[in-house]
Design a protein around this motif. Structure first.
Motif, PDB file in Angstrom:
ATOM      1  N   LEU A  11      39.469 -18.995  38.728  1.00 38.27           N
ATOM      2  CA  LEU A  11      40.093 -17.799  38.148  1.00 38.27           C
ATOM      3  C   LEU A  11      39.911 -16.580  39.049  1.00 38.27           C
ATOM      4  O   LEU A  11      40.791 -15.716  39.102  1.00 38.27           O
ATOM      5  CB  LEU A  11      39.461 -17.474  36.790  1.00 38.27           C
ATOM      6  N   ASN A  12      38.781 -16.507  39.729  1.00 38.59           N
ATOM      7  CA  ASN A  12      38.457 -15.327  40.525  1.00 38.59           C
ATOM      8  C   ASN A  12      39.015 -15.352  41.945  1.00 38.59           C
ATOM      9  O   ASN A  12      38.816 -14.396  42.688  1.00 38.59           O
ATOM     10  CB  ASN A  12      36.931 -15.135  40.570  1.00 38.59           C
ATOM     11  N   ARG A  13      39.685 -16.435  42.309  1.00 35.47           N
ATOM     12  CA  ARG A  13      40.268 -16.480  43.655  1.00 35.47           C
ATOM     13  C   ARG A  13      41.386 -15.443  43.770  1.00 35.47           C
ATOM     14  O   ARG A  13      42.120 -15.206  42.808  1.00 35.47           O
ATOM     15  CB  ARG A  13      40.797 -17.875  43.961  1.00 35.47           C
ATOM     16  N   GLU A  14      41.507 -14.866  44.932  1.00 36.07           N
ATOM     17  CA  GLU A  14      42.485 -13.799  45.140  1.00 36.07           C
ATOM     18  C   GLU A  14      43.905 -14.230  44.788  1.00 36.07           C
ATOM     19  O   GLU A  14      44.656 -13.483  44.167  1.00 36.07           O
ATOM     20  CB  GLU A  14      42.423 -13.315  46.603  1.00 36.07           C
ATOM     21  N   TYR A  15      44.275 -15.458  45.153  1.00 35.63           N
ATOM     22  CA  TYR A  15      45.638 -15.914  44.870  1.00 35.63           C
ATOM     23  C   TYR A  15      45.866 -16.219  43.391  1.00 35.63           C
ATOM     24  O   TYR A  15      46.987 -16.513  42.991  1.00 35.63           O
ATOM     25  CB  TYR A  15      46.022 -17.118  45.745  1.00 35.63           C
ATOM     26  N   ASN A  16      44.818 -16.140  42.579  1.00 39.38           N
ATOM     27  CA  ASN A  16      44.962 -16.329  41.131  1.00 39.38           C
ATOM     28  C   ASN A  16      44.817 -15.019  40.370  1.00 39.38           C
ATOM     29  O   ASN A  16      44.582 -15.017  39.161  1.00 39.38           O
ATOM     30  CB  ASN A  16      43.934 -17.348  40.621  1.00 39.38           C
ATOM     31  N   HIS A  17      44.978 -13.910  41.093  1.00 43.51           N
ATOM     32  CA  HIS A  17      44.867 -12.602  40.442  1.00 43.51           C
ATOM     33  C   HIS A  17      45.847 -12.527  39.257  1.00 43.51           C
ATOM     34  O   HIS A  17      47.026 -12.799  39.413  1.00 43.51           O
ATOM     35  CB  HIS A  17      45.167 -11.483  41.446  1.00 43.51           C
ATOM     36  N   GLY A  18      45.325 -12.198  38.097  1.00 45.96           N
ATOM     37  CA  GLY A  18      46.138 -12.107  36.885  1.00 45.96           C
ATOM     38  C   GLY A  18      46.052 -13.335  36.000  1.00 45.96           C
ATOM     39  O   GLY A  18      46.526 -13.321  34.862  1.00 45.96           O
ATOM     40  N   ALA A  19      45.461 -14.415  36.501  1.00 49.03           N
ATOM     41  CA  ALA A  19      45.386 -15.658  35.708  1.00 49.03           C
ATOM     42  C   ALA A  19      44.517 -15.487  34.465  1.00 49.03           C
ATOM     43  O   ALA A  19      44.843 -15.990  33.390  1.00 49.03           O
ATOM     44  CB  ALA A  19      44.860 -16.808  36.569  1.00 49.03           C
ATOM     45  N   GLU A  20      43.404 -14.778  34.616  1.00 48.18           N
ATOM     46  CA  GLU A  20      42.516 -14.555  33.472  1.00 48.18           C
ATOM     47  C   GLU A  20      43.263 -13.813  32.361  1.00 48.18           C
ATOM     48  O   GLU A  20      43.190 -14.198  31.193  1.00 48.18           O
ATOM     49  CB  GLU A  20      41.308 -13.749  33.938  1.00 48.18           C
ATOM     50  N   GLN A  21      43.991 -12.772  32.711  1.00 48.75           N
ATOM     51  CA  GLN A  21      44.745 -12.012  31.730  1.00 48.75           C
ATOM     52  C   GLN A  21      45.855 -12.863  31.112  1.00 48.75           C
ATOM     53  O   GLN A  21      46.098 -12.809  29.906  1.00 48.75           O
ATOM     54  CB  GLN A  21      45.346 -10.749  32.361  1.00 48.75           C
ATOM     55  N   MET A  22      46.520 -13.679  31.940  1.00 47.51           N
ATOM     56  CA  MET A  22      47.591 -14.526  31.446  1.00 47.51           C
ATOM     57  C   MET A  22      47.057 -15.545  30.434  1.00 47.51           C
ATOM     58  O   MET A  22      47.620 -15.719  29.351  1.00 47.51           O
ATOM     59  CB  MET A  22      48.278 -15.250  32.608  1.00 47.51           C
ATOM     60  N   LEU A  23      45.951 -16.203  30.765  1.00 47.25           N
ATOM     61  CA  LEU A  23      45.367 -17.171  29.836  1.00 47.25           C
ATOM     62  C   LEU A  23      44.911 -16.487  28.550  1.00 47.25           C
ATOM     63  O   LEU A  23      45.061 -17.044  27.458  1.00 47.25           O
ATOM     64  CB  LEU A  23      44.198 -17.908  30.496  1.00 47.25           C
ATOM     65  N   THR A  24      44.375 -15.271  28.675  1.00 46.65           N
ATOM     66  CA  THR A  24      43.955 -14.520  27.496  1.00 46.65           C
ATOM     67  C   THR A  24      45.162 -14.239  26.598  1.00 46.65           C
ATOM     68  O   THR A  24      45.078 -14.378  25.378  1.00 46.65           O
ATOM     69  CB  THR A  24      43.258 -13.207  27.913  1.00 46.65           C
ATOM     70  N   GLU A  25      46.281 -13.874  27.202  1.00 49.47           N
ATOM     71  CA  GLU A  25      47.509 -13.648  26.433  1.00 49.47           C
ATOM     72  C   GLU A  25      47.986 -14.956  25.791  1.00 49.47           C
ATOM     73  O   GLU A  25      48.420 -14.970  24.643  1.00 49.47           O
ATOM     74  CB  GLU A  25      48.607 -13.084  27.336  1.00 49.47           C
TER      75      GLU A  25
ATOM     76  N   ARG B 106      34.277  -8.215  28.198  1.00 52.37           N
ATOM     77  CA  ARG B 106      34.879  -6.988  27.652  1.00 52.37           C
ATOM     78  C   ARG B 106      36.390  -7.070  27.623  1.00 52.37           C
ATOM     79  O   ARG B 106      37.031  -6.512  26.730  1.00 52.37           O
ATOM     80  CB  ARG B 106      34.442  -5.787  28.466  1.00 52.37           C
ATOM     81  N   GLY B 107      37.001  -7.749  28.581  1.00 55.00           N
ATOM     82  CA  GLY B 107      38.455  -7.884  28.624  1.00 55.00           C
ATOM     83  C   GLY B 107      38.992  -8.873  27.599  1.00 55.00           C
ATOM     84  O   GLY B 107      40.193  -8.953  27.386  1.00 55.00           O
ATOM     85  N   GLY B 108      38.116  -9.642  26.989  1.00 54.51           N
ATOM     86  CA  GLY B 108      38.540 -10.542  25.926  1.00 54.51           C
ATOM     87  C   GLY B 108      38.630 -12.003  26.300  1.00 54.51           C
ATOM     88  O   GLY B 108      38.771 -12.850  25.437  1.00 54.51           O
ATOM     89  N   PHE B 109      38.547 -12.310  27.595  1.00 54.82           N
ATOM     90  CA  PHE B 109      38.695 -13.716  27.987  1.00 54.82           C
ATOM     91  C   PHE B 109      37.560 -14.564  27.428  1.00 54.82           C
ATOM     92  O   PHE B 109      37.792 -15.509  26.670  1.00 54.82           O
ATOM     93  CB  PHE B 109      38.766 -13.831  29.515  1.00 54.82           C
TER      94      PHE B 109
END
Length: 190
Positions: free
Chosen positions: A68-82, A127-130
């Protein structure tokens, strides 16, 4: 869908339920629902666009957090949370093409040692909800040894696989009105 992580030291048998889940999905001919443990954001979007229901079976949840924290996966954590809330429709642009994902339903079943989890833990994920969407099942003491449980009960597994296959075909809305108040009380207490 469920997001569950078992947290316990090495040797506590965390991988056994994940192995059982994979075997059961295979026996039910639903193993195509198992999502890859290593992926790029683009590949995950393309996969879920084609098949919006899936499960991550993560023998080491901390490794998933690294992905999730890899640069090319930026936004994946937020997407999965959504996606946790199973939106009716999620629109994305992938390689210039508009992608529509209908009702993404992703389960995450994982395990981790406390040390490895702590190394990958980021306060912003909580804190972001993930991480707040997960049910964490920690264990500080091993259960009684199982030793050799003997041969597998193929008949019982076949019945479970058949049940799982039938449940996977159920669609529609559920009426929770009979248990809603009890759930609300439990949820507030938690």
């Amino acid at each position: 869908h469920l997001w569950v992580v078992l947290i316990a030291p090495s040797g506590y048998g965390k991988s056994a339920p994940l192995d059982m889940t994979q075997n059961l999905l295979t026996k039910a001919e639903l193993d195509d629902l198992i999502l890859p443990n290593s992926w790029s954001l683009e590949a995950l979007i393309a996969t879920v666009a084609q098949q919006p229901c899936g499960v991550f079976l993560l023998q080491e949840f901390a490794r998933f957090l690294q992905v999730l924290n890899r640069e090319y996966n930026h936004g994946a954590e937020q997407m999965l949370t959504e996606w946790y809330d199973t939106p009716e429709l999620d629109r994305r642009v992938l390689r210039g093409e508009r992608i529509e994902i209908r009702k993404p339903t992703i389960s995450i079943l994982g395990a981790s040692s406390p040390d490895w989890f702590a190394q990958q833990f980021k306060e912003s994920m909580l804190r972001g909800g993930f991480l707040a969407r997960f049910v964490f099942c920690p264990s500080q003491e091993p259960g009684p040894p199982v030793d050799d449980p003997g041969p597998r009960d193929e008949g019982r597994e076949a019945v479970l696989a058949d049940w799982l296959r039938r449940v996977s075909e159920v669609a529609g809305k559920m009426d929770f009105s009979r248990v809603r108040e009890r759930f609300v009380q439990w949820d507030r207490k938690q």
